[in-house]
Design a protein around this motif. Structure first.
Motif, PDB file in Angstrom:
ATOM      1  N   ILE A   9       0.830  -1.208   0.000  1.00 18.00           N
ATOM      2  CA  ILE A   9       0.000   0.000   0.000  1.00 18.00           C
ATOM      3  C   ILE A   9       0.861   1.253   0.000  1.00 18.00           C
ATOM      4  O   ILE A   9       0.606   2.200  -0.760  1.00 18.00           O
ATOM      5  N   ILE A  10       1.893   1.268   0.823  1.00 16.70           N
ATOM      6  CA  ILE A  10       2.764   2.439   0.904  1.00 16.70           C
ATOM      7  C   ILE A  10       3.523   2.635  -0.407  1.00 16.70           C
ATOM      8  O   ILE A  10       3.661   3.765  -0.880  1.00 16.70           O
ATOM      9  N   GLY A  15       3.581   5.908  -5.596  1.00 20.14           N
ATOM     10  CA  GLY A  15       3.545   5.987  -7.049  1.00 20.14           C
ATOM     11  C   GLY A  15       4.513   5.088  -7.792  1.00 20.14           C
ATOM     12  O   GLY A  15       4.826   5.336  -8.957  1.00 20.14           O
ATOM     13  N   TYR A  16       4.961   4.032  -7.145  1.00 20.75           N
ATOM     14  CA  TYR A  16       5.902   3.106  -7.782  1.00 20.75           C
ATOM     15  C   TYR A  16       5.257   1.751  -8.019  1.00 20.75           C
ATOM     16  O   TYR A  16       4.481   1.285  -7.190  1.00 20.75           O
ATOM     17  N   ASN A  17       5.620   1.115  -9.145  1.00 23.58           N
ATOM     18  CA  ASN A  17       5.253  -0.291  -9.304  1.00 23.58           C
ATOM     19  C   ASN A  17       6.408  -1.109  -8.714  1.00 23.58           C
ATOM     20  O   ASN A  17       7.446  -0.554  -8.337  1.00 23.58           O
ATOM     21  N   TYR A  54       9.923   5.937  -0.242  1.00 31.63           N
ATOM     22  CA  TYR A  54       8.473   6.117  -0.136  1.00 31.63           C
ATOM     23  C   TYR A  54       8.088   7.373   0.645  1.00 31.63           C
ATOM     24  O   TYR A  54       6.906   7.694   0.762  1.00 31.63           O
ATOM     25  N   LYS A  55       9.090   8.041   1.204  1.00 35.80           N
ATOM     26  CA  LYS A  55       8.874   9.272   1.974  1.00 35.80           C
ATOM     27  C   LYS A  55       7.914   9.058   3.161  1.00 35.80           C
ATOM     28  O   LYS A  55       6.942   9.783   3.345  1.00 35.80           O
ATOM     29  N   VAL A  56       8.204   8.006   3.932  1.00 33.26           N
ATOM     30  CA  VAL A  56       7.462   7.710   5.157  1.00 33.26           C
ATOM     31  C   VAL A  56       8.468   7.445   6.266  1.00 33.26           C
ATOM     32  O   VAL A  56       9.621   7.129   6.001  1.00 33.26           O
ATOM     33  N   ASP A  57       8.020   7.576   7.505  1.00 31.69           N
ATOM     34  CA  ASP A  57       8.937   7.245   8.589  1.00 31.69           C
ATOM     35  C   ASP A  57       8.810   5.752   8.913  1.00 31.69           C
ATOM     36  O   ASP A  57       7.874   5.080   8.483  1.00 31.69           O
TER      37      ASP A  57
END
Length: 69
Positions: A9-10, A15-17, A54-57
């Protein structure tokens, strides 16, 4: 939510496959697929790369903090 599902999901939200993400992470396509299917777990080094890409922590990636969709 299972960890593999959260990874998928992340990744999709970023926006990546799978092919694009695996290339940017420097891992084979099938390895990322196994993470997302829950067949294996990434090493800390790969988790760091996933967070950056993914720009998440790490809390969100690992499910410590609730994922907001």
């Amino acid at each position: 939510m299972e960890q593999g599902t959260r990874f998928k999901i992340i990744r999709e939200k970023a926006g990546y496959n799978q092919k694009e993400a695996s290339e940017k992470l420097g891992i084979p396509y099938y390895v990322l697929s196994n993470y997302e299917l829950g067949r294996s777990e990434p090493k800390l080094d790969t988790i760091k790369k996933m967070c950056y890409l993914y720009k998440v922590d790490a809390n969100e990636l690992l499910g410590i903090k609730k994922l907001i969709l």
